[in-house]
Write a protein that holds these residues in place. Sequence first.
Motif, short mmCIF file in Angstrom:
data_model
loop_
_atom_site.label_atom_id
_atom_site.label_comp_id
_atom_site.label_asym_id
_atom_site.label_seq_id
_atom_site.Cartn_x
_atom_site.Cartn_y
_atom_site.Cartn_z
N ILE A 147 0.67 -11.86 -8.79
CA ILE A 147 1.35 -10.56 -8.64
C ILE A 147 0.98 -9.91 -7.32
O ILE A 147 1.85 -9.42 -6.59
N VAL A 148 -0.32 -9.90 -7.00
CA VAL A 148 -0.77 -9.29 -5.74
C VAL A 148 -0.17 -10.04 -4.55
O VAL A 148 0.25 -9.43 -3.56
N GLY A 149 -0.12 -11.37 -4.63
CA GLY A 149 0.43 -12.16 -3.54
C GLY A 149 1.91 -11.91 -3.32
O GLY A 149 2.37 -11.76 -2.18
N LEU A 150 2.67 -11.82 -4.40
CA LEU A 150 4.12 -11.63 -4.29
C LEU A 150 4.50 -10.20 -3.91
O LEU A 150 5.51 -9.99 -3.23
N GLU A 151 3.70 -9.23 -4.35
CA GLU A 151 4.08 -7.84 -4.08
C GLU A 151 4.01 -7.51 -2.59
O GLU A 151 4.59 -6.53 -2.14
N LYS A 152 3.32 -8.37 -1.82
CA LYS A 152 3.21 -8.11 -0.38
C LYS A 152 4.51 -8.41 0.36
O LYS A 152 4.78 -7.80 1.40
N ASN A 153 5.29 -9.38 -0.14
CA ASN A 153 6.46 -9.78 0.64
C ASN A 153 7.78 -9.77 -0.11
O ASN A 153 8.81 -10.10 0.45
N LEU A 154 7.78 -9.38 -1.39
CA LEU A 154 9.04 -9.37 -2.14
C LEU A 154 10.05 -8.40 -1.53
O LEU A 154 11.25 -8.69 -1.46
N PHE A 155 9.57 -7.24 -1.09
CA PHE A 155 10.48 -6.24 -0.54
C PHE A 155 11.18 -6.76 0.71
O PHE A 155 12.34 -6.42 0.97
N SER A 156 10.48 -7.60 1.48
CA SER A 156 11.10 -8.15 2.69
C SER A 156 12.29 -9.02 2.34
O SER A 156 13.25 -9.13 3.10
N GLY A 157 12.24 -9.66 1.15
CA GLY A 157 13.36 -10.49 0.71
C GLY A 157 14.62 -9.69 0.44
O GLY A 157 15.73 -10.24 0.43
N PHE A 158 14.46 -8.37 0.26
CA PHE A 158 15.61 -7.47 0.07
C PHE A 158 15.92 -6.71 1.36
O PHE A 158 16.57 -5.67 1.33
N TRP A 191 7.24 0.19 -4.15
CA TRP A 191 6.45 1.42 -4.20
C TRP A 191 5.29 1.38 -3.21
O TRP A 191 5.03 2.35 -2.49
N LEU A 192 4.57 0.25 -3.16
CA LEU A 192 3.43 0.14 -2.25
C LEU A 192 3.88 0.21 -0.79
O LEU A 192 3.22 0.86 0.03
N THR A 193 4.99 -0.45 -0.48
CA THR A 193 5.49 -0.42 0.90
C THR A 193 5.88 1.00 1.29
O THR A 193 5.58 1.45 2.41
N TRP A 194 6.53 1.71 0.37
CA TRP A 194 6.93 3.10 0.65
C TRP A 194 5.70 4.00 0.78
O TRP A 194 5.59 4.81 1.70
N LYS A 195 4.75 3.84 -0.13
CA LYS A 195 3.54 4.68 -0.14
C LYS A 195 2.70 4.47 1.12
O LYS A 195 2.21 5.43 1.72
N GLN A 196 2.54 3.21 1.52
CA GLN A 196 1.72 2.89 2.69
C GLN A 196 2.47 3.07 4.00
O GLN A 196 1.86 3.14 5.07
N GLY A 197 3.81 3.11 3.90
CA GLY A 197 4.61 3.17 5.12
C GLY A 197 4.72 1.82 5.80
O GLY A 197 5.09 1.73 6.97
N GLY A 198 4.40 0.76 5.04
CA GLY A 198 4.46 -0.59 5.59
C GLY A 198 3.72 -1.55 4.69
O GLY A 198 3.51 -1.28 3.51
N ILE A 199 3.30 -2.69 5.25
CA ILE A 199 2.60 -3.70 4.45
C ILE A 199 1.32 -4.14 5.15
O ILE A 199 1.21 -4.08 6.38
N TYR A 200 0.35 -4.58 4.34
CA TYR A 200 -0.84 -5.24 4.85
C TYR A 200 -0.62 -6.74 4.67
O TYR A 200 -0.41 -7.22 3.56
N TRP A 201 -0.68 -7.47 5.78
CA TRP A 201 -0.43 -8.90 5.73
C TRP A 201 -1.53 -9.63 6.48
O TRP A 201 -1.72 -9.43 7.67
#
Length: 389
Positions: free
Chosen positions: A274-285, A366-376
């Motif tokens: 779940i943690v691994g996928l939540e980092k990049n799922l939003f990019s797929g959209f 939600w995490l991407t919106w809250k953080q204003g981006g992603i940690y990769w």
Amino acid sequence: MSTLGIIAILTLLYWLFISLDAHKGMHLLHNLARSTKLPDKPPLVSVIIAAKEEESTILETVRYLLSQNYPRLEIIAVNDRSQDATGVRLEELRRWSQRKKDVQTPLQIIHITHLPEGWLGKNHALYQGYQQARGQYLLFTDADILFAPHTITDAVSYMKEQDVHHLTLTPNMLARGALLNGFVHFFLFSFSLFVRPWRANLDNSREPGIGIGAFNMVSRTAYEAIGTHKAIALRPDDDLQLGISLKKAGFRQKVLSGKHVLQVEWYRSLKEAIVGLEKNLFSGFRYSYTIALLACIGQLLFFIFPWIGLLFLWDWRGALYAVVVVLQILLYRKLMSHLMSKRGDEAYLLPVSASLLLYTIVRSVWLTWKQGGIYWRGTFYSLRELKKK
């Protein structure tokens, strides 16, 4: 007619259509065949691996690659700013391979200590590997993949015989425990229905393309023609985008099942998945809230509601949902068998797995919106920067 009745009919029509389409499409998805003969002049293949904090898997992956029976091979392992012993392990393996007379494949190690602006770490690492590569074919792979000894020989022979510029393979995915197994396989199932990978094998279409991180082999000319990894420098789904770019540019692409020659344990626990996928799922959209919302609605309507309707609607609508559930299970088992030689016995977990994926999508947005981006890979990228690319 009630709203629930209309939804039930539309859901059944969707599953009838997708089942028919998948049934036809899976005939285009073949296994990678064993090669009976190498080309007269085998081309040099450069295997490029990006590794960050991969000390537990990188040695096994590289050793399997060193055991390939392909005669013209070079391996370039890129240590991408690892804070663990990844770099040390790779250097030990390089010295070991140089001492072994039966290991003819050169192993080159690149250590990256700085990430320039405008790049995701993995994409930059793969690009650095390409700059050192000499091969006519480039094989981009992950740091946790196990290769059968004849994999690259079979792949090169296929690409030469079929005049293919890009070959990508689906691996056999291992998972420990029923819940993780169900979730990982459901993600593959849902992704396959969304992307319909078999369509990449249609030569008369320039979309949609596909690329899989376990095995992306591309001719150097095609890779350079689409702008290399520079063109997808800030895409977390770099493997998929590489395939999309190549197909869109008109290069001949094939996706085959590598279930007999490639193996990967994608995640070791459900939490890690779940943690691994939540980092990049939003990019797929495409970082679109609208597309993400539609994806969530689709998960609810087409994957979760039928099971609820089957339990609580004791009329014709429940009967329709019962048919939908049967179609889901049959298609799931067929895809698992076709892609990975799995029986799909965990099909009873489909509503649970769908709910977990829905949760992961929502959390990713939600995490991407809250953080204003992603940690990769330990680096933060702003949403504005990601959308720009």
